[in-house]
Scaffold this active site. Structure first.
Site, PDB file in Angstrom:
ATOM      1  N   GLY A 181       0.818  -1.222   0.000  1.00  0.00           N
ATOM      2  CA  GLY A 181       0.000   0.000   0.000  1.00  0.00           C
ATOM      3  C   GLY A 181       0.840   1.255   0.000  1.00  0.00           C
TER       4      GLY A 181
ATOM      5  N   THR B 222       1.153   3.660   2.232  1.00  0.00           N
ATOM      6  CA  THR B 222       1.878   3.984   3.474  1.00  0.00           C
ATOM      7  C   THR B 222       3.143   3.134   3.567  1.00  0.00           C
ATOM      8  OG1 THR B 222      -0.308   4.325   4.460  1.00  0.00           O
ATOM      9  CG2 THR B 222       1.584   4.381   5.952  1.00  0.00           C
TER      10      THR B 222
ATOM     11  N   GLY C 212       0.219  -1.205   6.525  1.00  0.00           N
ATOM     12  CA  GLY C 212      -0.812  -0.198   6.764  1.00  0.00           C
ATOM     13  C   GLY C 212      -2.134  -0.872   7.067  1.00  0.00           C
ATOM     14  N   ALA C 213      -3.207  -0.075   7.056  1.00  0.00           N
ATOM     15  CA  ALA C 213      -4.549  -0.618   7.262  1.00  0.00           C
ATOM     16  C   ALA C 213      -5.543   0.345   6.622  1.00  0.00           C
ATOM     17  CB  ALA C 213      -4.856  -0.772   8.748  1.00  0.00           C
ATOM     18  N   ASP C 214      -6.715  -0.179   6.316  1.00  0.00           N
ATOM     19  CA  ASP C 214      -7.783   0.688   5.817  1.00  0.00           C
ATOM     20  C   ASP C 214      -8.572   1.258   6.980  1.00  0.00           C
ATOM     21  OD1 ASP C 214      -7.327   0.272   2.978  1.00  0.00           O
ATOM     22  OD2 ASP C 214      -7.819  -1.805   3.454  1.00  0.00           O
TER      23      ASP C 214
ATOM     24  N   LYS D 198      -8.341  -4.659   6.322  1.00  0.00           N
ATOM     25  CA  LYS D 198      -7.311  -4.502   5.308  1.00  0.00           C
ATOM     26  C   LYS D 198      -7.833  -5.094   3.985  1.00  0.00           C
ATOM     27  CE  LYS D 198      -3.167  -5.489   6.325  1.00  0.00           C
ATOM     28  NZ  LYS D 198      -2.841  -4.312   5.468  1.00  0.00           N
TER      29      LYS D 198
ATOM     30  N   GLY E 211      -6.097  -2.691  -1.104  1.00  0.00           N
ATOM     31  CA  GLY E 211      -5.200  -2.915  -2.248  1.00  0.00           C
ATOM     32  C   GLY E 211      -5.250  -4.342  -2.762  1.00  0.00           C
TER      33      GLY E 211
ATOM     34  N   GLU F 160      -1.052 -10.744   2.861  1.00  0.00           N
ATOM     35  CA  GLU F 160      -0.734  -9.956   4.061  1.00  0.00           C
ATOM     36  C   GLU F 160      -1.012 -10.777   5.317  1.00  0.00           C
ATOM     37  OE1 GLU F 160      -1.648  -5.492   2.262  1.00  0.00           O
ATOM     38  OE2 GLU F 160      -3.231  -6.532   3.313  1.00  0.00           O
TER      39      GLU F 160
HETATM   40  C1  5RP Z   1      -3.660  -3.616   0.942  1.00  0.00           C
HETATM   41  C2  5RP Z   1      -3.902  -3.156   2.326  1.00  0.00           C
HETATM   42  C3  5RP Z   1      -3.286  -1.855   2.735  1.00  0.00           C
HETATM   43  O1  5RP Z   1      -2.560  -2.048   3.884  1.00  0.00           O
HETATM   44  C4  5RP Z   1      -4.375  -0.874   3.016  1.00  0.00           C
HETATM   45  O2  5RP Z   1      -5.216  -0.803   1.872  1.00  0.00           O
HETATM   46  C5  5RP Z   1      -3.818   0.505   3.341  1.00  0.00           C
HETATM   47  O3  5RP Z   1      -3.282   1.072   2.187  1.00  0.00           O
HETATM   48  P1  5RP Z   1      -2.766   2.560   2.154  1.00  0.00           P
HETATM   49  O4  5RP Z   1      -1.549   2.612   3.016  1.00  0.00           O
HETATM   50  O5  5RP Z   1      -2.481   2.805   0.691  1.00  0.00           O
HETATM   51  O6  5RP Z   1      -3.873   3.447   2.652  1.00  0.00           O
HETATM   52  O7  5RP Z   1      -4.553  -3.782   3.120  1.00  0.00           O
HETATM   53  O8  5RP Z   1      -4.359  -4.801   0.669  1.00  0.00           O
END
Ligand code: 5RP
Length: 223
Positions: A33, A35, A84-86, A96, A99, A105
């Site tokens: 992702g 981050t 990271g996380a959503d 998560k 992406g 993950e």
């Molecule tokens: C990908 C994920 C990412 O960790 C999540 O989408 C966070 O992404 P970003 O740092 O772009 O906000 O779970 O599958």
């Protein structure tokens, strides 16, 4: 008034602040992702012997920096996994999969002693799933069957058009779930035939969240 110019500056600050929680040398588990991309750019400082990547995209970015990508089958365990996380809540349960990398993950995180989650404060929520739909990775032939089961759980499934995961599967995003018990729902959805995994990370949640807020970095632990 914020210390940071924008959300990307916050993500970069969280990545920088996470470095002290990661081992020097050795092999690191690396998430996926925007981050984490900021973190990958800082990884040469850690002088790793290698990294286990949670996606093709992460593997390519690591390799461009000269960091060896190691097959997880060659690794007995990892001291740390960083991602990271959503969404993340005060118990450090996460959603998560924004992406589409959730399965790998979860697999890489499962062999790590410590999960370091790096986020900007827009990801910090009172209840998971309120704003961000829950991604589920599904075997293609089971797409409709899984969607029907999700409706019986009270969710509104939406097929993520045009996305194929690194594992050759599809993603269903589930809106309007009332996720009161993340642990239970993670298990329930994973038990539906055809589901590879879902984006709730409660069975194996974060050990520390490094959160970039308008006032600076906060390290948060599960309540
Ligand atoms: C990908 C994920 C990412 O960790 C999540 O989408 C966070 O992404 P970003 O740092 O772009 O906000 O779970 O599958």
């Amino acid at each position: 008034m914020s210390l940071y110019a924008n959300q990307d500056a916050k993500k970069q600050a969280a990545a920088q602040a996470a470095l002290k929680h990661l081992p020097q040398g050795g092999i690191l588990g690396v998430g996926t992702g925007s981050t984490v991309n900021f973190l990958i750019d800082l990884l040469p400082q850690l002088e790793l012997t290698g990294a286990v990547a949670s996606s093709q995209a992460t593997a390519e970015r690591l390799e461009k920096l000269g960091i060896e990508v190691v097959d997880m089958n060659q690794v007995g365990g990892l001291d740390a996994y960083v991602d990271g996380a959503d969404e993340i809540d005060r118990h450090l349960n996460m959603i998560k999969g924004g992406g589409a990398a959730l399965t790998r993950e979860k697999i890489v995180a499962s062999i790590a002693k410590k999960f370091v989650c790096i986020v900007d404060d827009s990801k910090w929520v009172g209840q998971l799933g309120h704003d961000f739909p829950l991604p589920i990775e599904v075997i293609p032939m089971a797409r409709s069957a899984v969607a029907r089961k999700i409706v019986t759980l009270g969710g509104d499934p939406a097929y993520r058009e045009g996305v194929v995961t690194d594992n050759g599967n599809v993603i269903i995003d589930v809106h309007n779930l009332n996720i009161l018990d993340p642990l239970e729902l993670e298990r329930t959805i994973n038990d539906i035939p055809g589901v590879v995994t879902n984006g709730i990370f409660a069975l194996n949640k974060a050990d520390i969240a490094v959160v970039a807020t308008d006032h600076g970095i906060e390290e948060r632990f599960a309540e």
